[in-house]
Design an enzyme around this catalytic site. Structure first.
Site, short mmCIF file in Angstrom:
data_model
loop_
_atom_site.label_atom_id
_atom_site.label_comp_id
_atom_site.label_asym_id
_atom_site.label_seq_id
_atom_site.Cartn_x
_atom_site.Cartn_y
_atom_site.Cartn_z
N GLU A 188 40.48 43.07 31.00
CA GLU A 188 39.08 43.49 31.14
C GLU A 188 38.97 44.18 32.49
OE1 GLU A 188 36.17 42.72 29.15
OE2 GLU A 188 37.52 42.22 27.51
N CYS A 204 31.08 44.93 36.49
CA CYS A 204 32.00 45.89 35.87
C CYS A 204 31.27 46.87 34.96
CB CYS A 204 33.09 45.16 35.10
SG CYS A 204 32.46 43.85 34.06
#
Lengths: 388, 489
Positions: free
Chosen positions: A129, A163
């Protein structure tokens, strides 16, 4: 966890044919510092649900949470099955020399490369990720007030250290003129006249990152129109908006991961989409527009981990959607059942009976031409035969 | 620019024009691929005969029949597979559109193997085309004649810029691997699998690795040994044992060994005649290197059936080895040849223990009439796939994911799984810029009241219980009655 029965062909009509999910074994979860608790526990939930044992490596950068996790997990969870390992780069490297059945890493693409390298030695599957520069296009007819509020919330939440924070904005000059006052208004509503004193504005996680961000802002050739001030002792950077940003600007090179919002103007939607497509595929892509064709055009002509129109970040809250990147923004996904699948092996199971052995003659040698036509008929997919 | 680099650059440029994405293009390419198999059977079969000594019927049966089925399936289902997939919403997103949109990844590299060269090279290609990607196809250089036929025929039928074929050996493969791909699909052995994954790390390229392993075959004492051995014999000696999911070795109780040997011998004769060397349906070892490798494996074990061989013809007879020990050479690596070792175990417990001491295999076979035995095998072991009472055929079911776990691989394919494996499943949330008031609970300043609302809206799974559901139903009925009353009055 239930076996999932699947379609059979005529040759296997009487058999048990299903997919059974099984645990992989021992899973390693390496978590980042920006949502240090959530990004340890969320993957862990998936790993536990899938029946695995887990080794957790929280981020040493968010030291206080690392201590808390190391203290509390053994108190609540079986210590043999779920272990916490603390440390920095050296400890992580040592951990990676061991063999795991899956490695789940959230963080940067630089580190991800070495994780993937280490995983390849044991043929360990990974979920990565990562991040990237999440673009935010604002185009066409748009309710600027609502768009600005959602954008400000998504960008400055956690001081931009998400993110999936909108990294930069692309819009036309006209939109920019309407957008700026709306951004200022929203910032004032959320963080007050003096964001420094507002308890709801986060700080930068470390002095190293604070310095990185301040230097980045310094190198920019754009114009700071909101914020810009900072305080080193407190690791504070004000919510900052920068305009007149060129393609080659320092702020447009790497993922910002901080409360600085560059706005770049583009002449047309196509130019905006081209700009995005010339760069690495981001973790999220945002479009603000009241015009569906604009939203659809961007969706169909771009790629990203996830896509959200007319809001930021919230697509993450839907457990039905797989959350993950593509290309440089990551590999694999999780949340909800996707987490369960990530940490499971989907074992194909076929339980045949003993009867109909004479039927099997079709496939045994010696071969004659008519074997083939029978086999062709019996192995084609079931929907051709509605009787059974 | 090297030939490999050129091909990749051209493929990427072709992909960027967007022409691989529309449904019509994908279907057209798949239909062209279908025509390749119907029109060029002879050339395909001739090449396979030279490479692996498979008969023409055998080639169709094991290589192209499955592909024709997969292509038909993809053509029929592609519209459905490509469509947005709606997902469950929470209260917060009730009025929004939420779905998963499958998208192409970009340029995929497919590295094929030599044992079923058409099956394992083209099946991923079907998935790549169906998912809207460009694909560079690198057939295995070991099947010399087939890779030449692929290089000649594929560009005649499908778009040669989007789907170039690059032949070559190790240097050419390494050159390809230094380019950037959006996915690498490799079928082969775990040693090379590691190298591929390591090379992919540089560009953070996701991989699918279809590897192998020693697929165990447990034969329970209560089963119909005659039928079991027929099925095992077929599974083992098809393609001369050169099948990633061939039953590698047998585990059984000592008392059964003789009977098994006898039944396997009978089945070998039934399928391949008294002299398999002259039987058109019995294959050959792919090359002399593998011939020597397999012969060396037999050295420290006792031959019970077969053992005849001829290096000049790459011929090894269907062979059974008895009383094999765990330490024997034949048990140290995947055999991938026509040797069937029999290992004695005291029962199911020992068999499970034996299996779990090895790496997770690609397939696991158990022959038994007893459901409890199957259940224990299923629950106490892991493998890519599990097949009870037969061999190999789970491969032919497109609705089952085909792939390994641990050392036997990562990722899976066949049918829709191929499409999904070579797509990006993009999570999409389409909201409107209305109902802005609802959002205020998430904006700063943050208060405990707002948190309460957020908890309610996001964690929408209120478990009302029976009483709660009845109460809700009653409330709805009352509301409906009131509304109707107002309407009629």
């Amino acid at each position: 966890m239930q076996p999932q029965h699947v379609d059979t062909n005529l040759a296997t009509k009487l058999d048990g044919c299903f997919v059974r999910r099984q645990p992989l074994g021992v899973v390693l979860i390496i978590a980042p510092w920006n949502y240090p608790l959530q990004l340890v526990l969320l993957p862990m939930i998936g790993a536990i649900a899938a029946g695995n044992c887990v080794v957790i490596k929280p981020s040493e950068v968010s030291a206080a949470t690392e201590s808390l996790v190391a203290e509390l997990i053994p108190k609540y969870m079986c210590q043999d099955c779920y272990a916490v390992v603390r440390g920095g780069a050296d400890e992580t490297k040592a951990l990676l020399e061991n063999r795991f059945d899956h490695i789940f890493y959230t963080g940067s693409s630089v580190v991800a490369r070495s994780i993937l390298q280490a995983a390849s030695i044991h043929l360990t599957p990974v979920t990565l990720e990562l991040g990237g520069k999440c673009p935010c296009l604002i185009y066409g007819r748009v309710n600027v007030t609502a768009a600005a509020r959602r954008l400000v919330w998504a960008k400055f939440f956690n001081a931009g250290q998400s993110c999936v924070a909108p990294d930069y904005v692309l819009c036309s000059q006209d939109t920019l003129s309407a957008l700026l006052p709306a951004l200022r208004e929203a910032l004032k509503d959320f963080y007050g006249e003096d964001p420094y004193t507002c308890p709801d504005l986060a700080r930068i996680v470390s002095h190293q990152h604070w310095t990185r961000l301040v230097e980045l802002l310094g190198k920019s050739t754009g114009k700071v129109v909101v914020g810009g001030d900072s305080n080193q002792d407190d690791k504070y950077i004000a919510p900052t908006v920068v305009v007149d940003v060129e393609e080659s600007d320092a702020l447009m090179k790497t993922e910002i991961f901080g409360p600085i919002l560059p706005i770049m103007t583009v002449d047309s939607l196509e130019k905006g989409i081209d700009f995005i497509n010339q760069r690495e595929k981001p973790l999220a892509l945002y479009v603000f527009s009241d015009e569906s064709p604009v939203v659809n055009t961007v969706l169909e002509n771009s790629s990203s981990g996830g896509f959200c129109a007319n809001d930021g970040i919230v697509h993450m809250t839907l457990p039905g959607l797989p959350f993950g990147g593509v290309g440089a923004s990551g590999w694999g996904s999780y949340h909800g059942i996707w987490g369960f699948e990530t940490f499971s092996h989907r074992r194909a199971c076929l339980l045949r009976g003993w009867a109909m052995e004479r039927f099997n003659v079709l496939r045994y040698p010696p071969y004659r031409d008519d074997n083939l036509s029978w086999l062709r008929w019996t192995t084609s997919v079931k929907s051709h035969c509605r009787l059974m | 620019m090297s030939r490999e680099q050129q091909a990749v650059v051209r493929a990427r440029r072709a992909f960027e024009t967007g022409r691989s994405k529309p449904l019509e293009h994908r279907i057209r390419q798949l239909k062209n691929l279908q025509r390749l198999f119907t029109e060029r059977q002879k050339e395909i079969a001739d090449a396979i005969k030279k490479d692996l000594n498979k008969s023409e019927v055998g080639t169709q049966l094991y290589e192209t029949l499955g592909l024709e089925g997969e292509i038909s399936l993809a053509i029929r289902k592609l519209k459905e597979w490509m469509a947005p997939r709606p997902v469950e919403k929470n209260l917060l997103t009730l009025s929004d559109t939420v779905y998963i949109q499958p998208e192409p990844l970009g340029v995929v590299l497919i590295i094929g193997a030599w044992n079923y060269p058409w099956a394992v090279t083209i099946q991923p290609l079907i998935g790549a085309i169906a998912a809207g990607n460009a694909a560079v196809v690198k057939p295995s250089e070991v099947c010399v004649h087939t890779s030449k036929v692929m290089e000649e025929l594929l560009p005649v039928y499908i778009d040669k810029e989007l789907y170039p074929v690059i032949t070559g050996g190790v240097p050419e493969t390494q050159e390809l691997l230094s380019q950037r791909f959006d996915h690498i699909f490799y079928t082969g052995n775990s040693t090379v699998g590691r190298l591929i994954m390591g090379a992919a790390a540089k560009h953070l390229t996701p991989v699918t690795l279809e590897l192998g392993g020693k697929s165990p075959c447990y034969i329970d004492k209560d089963c119909d040994i005659s039928i079991a051995c027929r099925r095992v014999t077929w599974g083992k000696y098809t393609n001369c044992g050169q099948t990633c999911i061939a039953p590698d070795y047998i585990l059984c109780e000592p008392s059964m060994q003789d009977r098994i040997i006898e039944e396997v011998k009978k089945s070998i004769k039934e399928f391949y005649t008294e002299n398999p060397k002259t039987c058109p349906d019995y294959g050959r070892i792919i090359n002399q290197r593998h011939f020597r490798r397999i012969m060396a494996l037999m050295e420290d074990s006792t031959t019970a059936v077969g053992g005849e061989n001829d290096e000049s013809d790459c011929y090894i007879a269907p062979t059974v080895l008895r009383d094999v020990k765990r330490e024997a050479k034949v048990m140290q690596e995947e055999i991938f040849g026509p040797l069937l070792p029999i290992i004695s175990v005291s029962g199911l417990d020992e068999a499970i223990k034996f299996i779990n001491q090895g790496e997770k295999p690609l397939a696991l076979y158990v022959f038994t009439p007893d459901d409890k035995v199957i259940k224990r095998m299923r629950d106490e072991t892991s493998s890519g796939g599990l097949l009870a009472n037969d061999c190999l055929i789970h491969y032919s079911i497109s609705s089952l994911p085909f792939g390994g776990v641990g050392n036997s691989g990562m990722g899976c394919y066949h049918g829709k799984f191929s499409f999904d494996q070579l797509s990006h499943l993009r999570g999409c949330l389409i909201k409107k810029l209305k109902m802005e008031g609802v959002n205020s609970m998430r904006y700063p300043p943050h208060t405990p009241q707002k948190l309460g609302w957020a908890r309610f809206f996001i964690l929408k799974n209120l478990d009302l219980g029976w009483l709660g559901r009845m109460a809700l139903l009653a409330a709805l009925v009352v509301a409906a009655a009131v509304m109707l009353q107002n309407y009629f009055l």
